[in-house]
Enzyme design. Structure first.
Site, PDB file in Angstrom:
ATOM      1  N   LEU A 175      43.429  25.931  21.898  1.00 46.08           N
ATOM      2  CA  LEU A 175      43.757  26.383  23.245  1.00 46.08           C
ATOM      3  C   LEU A 175      44.364  27.788  23.202  1.00 46.08           C
ATOM      4  CD1 LEU A 175      43.842  25.322  26.223  1.00 46.08           C
ATOM      5  CD2 LEU A 175      46.215  24.649  25.770  1.00 46.08           C
TER       6      LEU A 175
ATOM      7  N   SER B  43      43.812  22.361  16.612  1.00 40.79           N
ATOM      8  CA  SER B  43      44.462  22.027  17.878  1.00 40.79           C
ATOM      9  C   SER B  43      43.457  21.411  18.861  1.00 40.79           C
ATOM     10  CB  SER B  43      45.145  23.278  18.444  1.00 40.79           C
ATOM     11  OG  SER B  43      46.049  22.951  19.468  1.00 40.79           O
ATOM     12  N   GLN B  44      43.338  21.970  20.070  1.00 42.75           N
ATOM     13  CA  GLN B  44      42.382  21.416  21.033  1.00 42.75           C
ATOM     14  C   GLN B  44      40.971  21.370  20.468  1.00 42.75           C
ATOM     15  OE1 GLN B  44      42.280  22.362  25.497  1.00 42.75           O
ATOM     16  NE2 GLN B  44      40.584  23.606  24.751  1.00 42.75           N
TER      17      GLN B  44
ATOM     18  N   ASP C 139      56.000  20.706  14.076  1.00 42.92           N
ATOM     19  CA  ASP C 139      54.932  21.389  14.804  1.00 42.92           C
ATOM     20  C   ASP C 139      55.459  22.061  16.076  1.00 42.92           C
ATOM     21  OD1 ASP C 139      51.677  21.330  15.181  1.00 42.92           O
ATOM     22  OD2 ASP C 139      52.721  21.174  17.096  1.00 42.92           O
TER      23      ASP C 139
ATOM     24  N   HIS D 108      53.389  25.054  15.095  1.00 40.14           N
ATOM     25  CA  HIS D 108      52.000  24.845  15.520  1.00 40.14           C
ATOM     26  C   HIS D 108      51.118  26.075  15.325  1.00 40.14           C
ATOM     27  CE1 HIS D 108      48.796  22.754  17.568  1.00 40.14           C
ATOM     28  NE2 HIS D 108      48.616  23.795  18.363  1.00 40.14           N
TER      29      HIS D 108
END
Length: 256
Positions: free
Chosen positions: A35, A101-102, A182, A237
């Site tokens: 994202l 991630s996404q 994270d 993250h």
């Protein structure tokens, strides 16, 4: 004095090195961003791969970058699938899929909905595979209004569930990477298919209903010994894809 055979073999090796042909034949690696990201954020990770496994073809897909990553997930899945088809067709020995991630959710949906894909290893790098910021007290609303995650998890039955499960099980290895510091994935255990129960306690992967019911193939993959979980503390993250220690310990050996 070298024999003609030895001289010829040495000359061939030199020629291959000069022309950039990789003798060891590492599988191509396809990377999907997260994202608000794009190829720029994955440059360091790409360099790690080519430094350690010289000659590896690395493709960072440039689609739905930055703000465009907010577009509907199924639309993104369709576009990423189309972009990857030619790479897979040109790689008869298979490819590896590394998704951040996404991007990990997009890749899992892509794997489930793509018959005859040839993805060997799927690396999910700090991806909210079991959900993100979800309210465990509103599960009925989640099932009713979320049109993406409940479908790929098999929480919302559909006519294609059996085929999707078979497609997902074509992978040879699933690598789940995440950690307690994270700071974005909530709970962080979602990166390993863990999530809150109705009392807001963490249910680990093997206690999740989608695992116990094996709705999309996770339990079968685990029974085969093909699920690897890698936990690292001290990693934020936005640093997962630029941390060489994480790459070495969690990814390197699976990208051959």
């Amino acid at each position: 004095m070298k024999s003609p055979q030895s001289f010829l073999r040495g000359s061939l090796v030199s020629l291959l090195l000069l022309t950039g042909v990789h003798i060891d034949g590492y599988k191509p690696v396809i990377i999907v961003h997260g994202l608000f990201d794009g190829p720029k954020q994955l440059k360091t990770l790409s360099q790690y791969i080519t430094k350690v496994h010289r000659g590896t073809e690395v493709k960072v897909i440039s689609l739905y970058n930055n703000m465009a990553s907010l577009k509907p997930m199924w639309r993104q899945v369709q576009a990423f699938r189309k972009s990857m088809e030619s790479i897979m067709q040109e790689s008869p020995d298979g490819v590896h899929l590394l998704c951040y991630s996404q991007g990990g959710l997009i890749c899992r949906a892509l794997l489930s909905t793509t018959p005859h894909h040839n993805v060997h290893t799927f690396i999910s790098l700090s991806s909210p595979q079991a959900g993100q910021y979800g309210d465990p007290h509103q599960r009925s609303r989640y099932l009713q209004y979320n049109t993406f995650l409940p479908m790929i998890n098999g929480d919302r039955p559909n006519k294609d569930m059996k085929a999707w499960r078979e497609n997902f099980l074509r992978i040879k290895k699933l690598v789940l990477i995440g950690g307690p510091d994270d700071g974005v994935i909530t709970p962080w255990q979602s990166s390993h298919f863990g999530f809150f129960d109705s009392n807001e306690n963490i249910l680990e992967m093997r206690n999740q209903e989608f695992y116990k019911n094996d709705t999309f193939g996770l339990k079968m993959l685990d029974a085969r010994g093909d699920v690897s979980q890698c936990v690292h503390s001290g990693v934020k993250h936005v640093k997962w894809h630029s941390n060489f220690t994480v790459f070495q310990s969690c990814m390197e050996k699976w990208l051959t």
